[in-house]
Every structure is written in C-alpha cells, then in structure tokens.
Design a protein around this motif. Structure first.
Motif, short mmCIF file in Angstrom:
data_model
loop_
_atom_site.label_atom_id
_atom_site.label_comp_id
_atom_site.label_asym_id
_atom_site.label_seq_id
_atom_site.Cartn_x
_atom_site.Cartn_y
_atom_site.Cartn_z
N GLU A 197 1.96 6.01 -4.35
CA GLU A 197 1.93 4.52 -4.53
C GLU A 197 3.13 4.57 -5.28
O GLU A 197 4.20 3.71 -5.69
CB GLU A 197 1.34 3.29 -4.69
CG GLU A 197 0.89 3.20 -5.84
CD GLU A 197 -0.73 4.50 -5.90
OE1 GLU A 197 -1.83 3.92 -6.78
OE2 GLU A 197 -0.76 5.01 -4.54
N GLU A 200 8.70 7.44 -5.62
CA GLU A 200 9.49 7.20 -4.49
C GLU A 200 10.11 7.77 -3.68
O GLU A 200 10.42 9.10 -4.43
CB GLU A 200 10.75 6.43 -5.77
CG GLU A 200 10.66 5.75 -7.28
CD GLU A 200 10.29 4.43 -6.23
OE1 GLU A 200 10.99 3.43 -5.42
OE2 GLU A 200 9.92 3.04 -6.85
N LYS A 205 5.15 5.88 -0.02
CA LYS A 205 5.44 4.25 -1.04
C LYS A 205 6.11 3.43 0.06
O LYS A 205 6.04 2.33 -0.03
CB LYS A 205 6.42 5.75 -1.90
CG LYS A 205 7.21 4.22 -2.49
CD LYS A 205 5.88 3.58 -3.72
CE LYS A 205 6.93 2.78 -4.99
NZ LYS A 205 7.88 1.79 -4.29
N LYS A 206 7.29 3.87 1.18
CA LYS A 206 7.98 3.24 1.54
C LYS A 206 7.45 2.24 3.01
O LYS A 206 7.05 0.62 2.98
CB LYS A 206 9.14 3.70 2.72
CG LYS A 206 9.68 2.59 3.22
CD LYS A 206 11.35 2.66 3.67
CE LYS A 206 12.41 2.04 3.97
NZ LYS A 206 12.87 1.15 3.11
N ASP A 209 5.22 -0.25 0.41
CA ASP A 209 6.07 -1.07 -0.12
C ASP A 209 5.93 -2.56 1.26
O ASP A 209 5.73 -4.02 0.61
CB ASP A 209 7.41 -1.54 -0.46
CG ASP A 209 6.88 -0.52 -1.58
OD1 ASP A 209 6.30 -0.41 -2.62
OD2 ASP A 209 8.35 0.32 -2.11
N THR A 212 2.52 -4.75 1.35
CA THR A 212 2.89 -5.73 1.07
C THR A 212 3.68 -6.63 0.80
O THR A 212 3.73 -7.84 0.51
CB THR A 212 3.57 -4.58 -0.74
OG1 THR A 212 2.96 -3.66 -1.39
CG2 THR A 212 3.73 -6.16 -2.14
#
Length: 318
Positions: A197, A200, A205-206, A209, A212
């Motif tokens: 998490e 980058e 990670k994408k 995100d 979220t």
C-alpha cells in the motif's frame, strides 16, 4: 538459440504475458542517482501515465505493473476478441489517438472513395486492428515515447532501453497469479517500500487507492471478476480481496526483516488453485529465472513444446 518473438508471443497458446524492459547500461529510469545526486523520480509518473494511456487505445488489458528505478514490469492480457468486435470507425478512432491518419483514410471517413480505394482502406484498417492487440506494438509505443522524453530531458541521443523487452508466456491461472504477485511486490522485495500500500507507481497501490475512493477498478486496469462463469464480463479470474490477502501473505514471507506474524490460515485462492505454500513462494521469488520463457503446469508446457515443434523448452513448471 534465440527464440523468435512469434513463438514467445502466440495467442493460440495463451493471451497472458509478463514483460520487462530495462534501461541501457542499467542507467536510471527513475529514482535518485547516488553518484550525481540527480533525481529522476518524476519519470516514474511518465511511465505509469503512459501505460494507462495506451490501455485506453490498445485492446490489451493491464493486469499488473510496477515502475522501478531502472526497469519496469507489465502483466498483460491480449484481448483479440475485443479488437475483432470493433467497427472500422472505432479502429480508426483508436489508431488516430496515437498516430496521424493518412489522407486516404480521412477521405474514407467522408465516404468519397472509389471502390478500389475503399478496399485499400479496408486492408489498412485490418492491419491496424491486428496491431491493437499486438504486444510488440504496445511495448514499442510505450518505450519510444519514454525514451524520447528522457533523451530530451538529458539533452542526449542514442538508445535508452536495453534491447527489446523480455517476455514470459503465462500458460494458466497459477502462472498469472504468480506473475502478478511478483510484479506488485517488486518494490517490497527491493526494500524500496515496506508494504504494497506504500509502493507508489504499482498496480496494487492504484487498486488499493481506488478502493479507498469506492471505485472497484481503476481506469486502465483489468478488473477482477472472481472465477469465470457464464454471463460474467472479461477480467482477471480471481476475487480482488483474495488477491490482496495473498499479496500480503507472500510479502510477509519473503521479507525477512518485516516484523509481525501472518495468520496461519491459507488464503482462499490457494485452496482453489491446489498449490502448496512452499511451491508458490518458490515460484513468486524465482519468476525471472534466466531463460524462463513459459510458465505453467507440465501438461501445458508439453502442449507448447508440441505446438512449436521444439526439442527443448525453457520453462518453469508449476
């Protein structure tokens, strides 16, 4: 003997591939040069943006990616069926997003051609349609643009990438899961980031995100759909939450300096794919073994060997 690209990438064998491109002489694509102190970190965003841009043009689905300091990884799905369902106008629109259209195609759109000219345009459009699901064309468009930007910034000319990209054919779901896990955990393994998490410029990670922000799938990435069955759209044949659990589990196992313990309960996806933890951890840490061009179970590797009429096959057995 070098294996021809036409044998490395064959949709008759599998639509899934793991690709790697490295900078020439291991120079910096991104990150910070410890010798000169110059930062190239902003280039990571160049690569990530370009990957997601091209995913909207090409009929090639992005399953996973990771942009490292001198190379990047991609796991892709070549979607020939999607390309074949496009109308001629849709093919032209996609091609025009990255290329200038020749005058004859502009006249084709205005419907002012003779029958012979129309047939010529149909042939040209069919060629573009095939390129829209070509792995070589995707990688060429990605690498050429990044090389052009980097050379302009560095005020130099010459090769930026280390030869052609490397590819591995992923012959079944187990190989696909291994490749995606390997790619998404690249920054963790390299100790660039402590967790997925915080990694980058990676697909995991994408995706996190996006969750979220209450968006199931980020724009440009292939969605997770669970196990395939009738009436379901195309996508990665796992559940997203199972995949994230598995990535976290593998990340903890291969990071010797990571504190804490993992729940001994095996992720659901493991039992569905009938893999032991030991076998899978070995696969996820040795995916880029030298000359490993095909990844899959013995019967799939034998099928590839027979299909390509080869005496020897450089593959990894699941």
């Amino acid at each position: 003997m070098t294996t021809p690209r036409s044998q490395k990438v064959s949709l008759d064998i599998t639509p899934y591939y793991h690709c790697v491109s490295r900078c020439v002489r291991h120079s910096f694509l991104c990150g910070e040069d410890e010798v000169s102190g110059k930062s190239y970190e902003h280039r990571r965003q160049w690569v990530e943006n370009r990957i997601l841009e091209l995913s909207q043009v090409y009929c090639i689905d992005i399953c996973a990616y990771a942009v490292m300091h001198n190379h990047y990884h991609l796991v892709v799905h070549l979607n020939r069926e999607k390309a074949e369902q496009l109308t001629n106008i849709e093919v032209i629109e996609r091609w025009e997003a990255e290329h200038l259209l020749p005058p004859i195609i502009q006249r084709y759109l205005r419907k002012t051609l003779t029958p012979a000219e129309t047939r010529r345009c149909d042939t040209m459009i069919e060629c573009w349609r095939q390129r829209l699901y070509s792995l070589s064309w995707l990688m060429k468009e990605l690498n050429v643009e990044i090389a052009r930007q980097a050379n302009k910034e560095d005020d130099c000319t010459g090769h930026f990438w280390e030869g052609r990209f490397k590819s591995q054919a992923l012959l079944d779901e187990k190989a696909l899961l291994a490749a995606m896990t390997y790619v998404d955990l690249n920054p963790v393994r390299a100790k660039v980031n402590p967790t997925p998490e915080t990694s980058e410029h990676t697909s995991v990670k994408k995706r996190l995100d996006s969750l979220t922000n209450h968006q199931p799938t980020p724009v440009g990435l292939f969605p997770f759909i669970g196990y395939e069955h009738q009436d379901k759209p195309a996508g990665i044949p796992f559940r997203l939450m199972d995949y994230l659990d598995w990535v976290d589990y593998v990340g903890r196992q291969i990071r010797e300096d990571k504190r804490g313990a993992i729940d001994a309960r095996q992720p659901t996806i493991l039992s569905r794919l009938s893999l032991s933890q030991t076998e899978y951890l070995k696969l996820c840490t040795h995916l880029e073994r030298k000359r490993c061009l095909w990844i899959g179970p013995p019967e799939q590797l034998q099928m590839v060997k027979t299909s390509l009429n080869r005496q020897r096959l450089y593959g990894m057995v699941l």
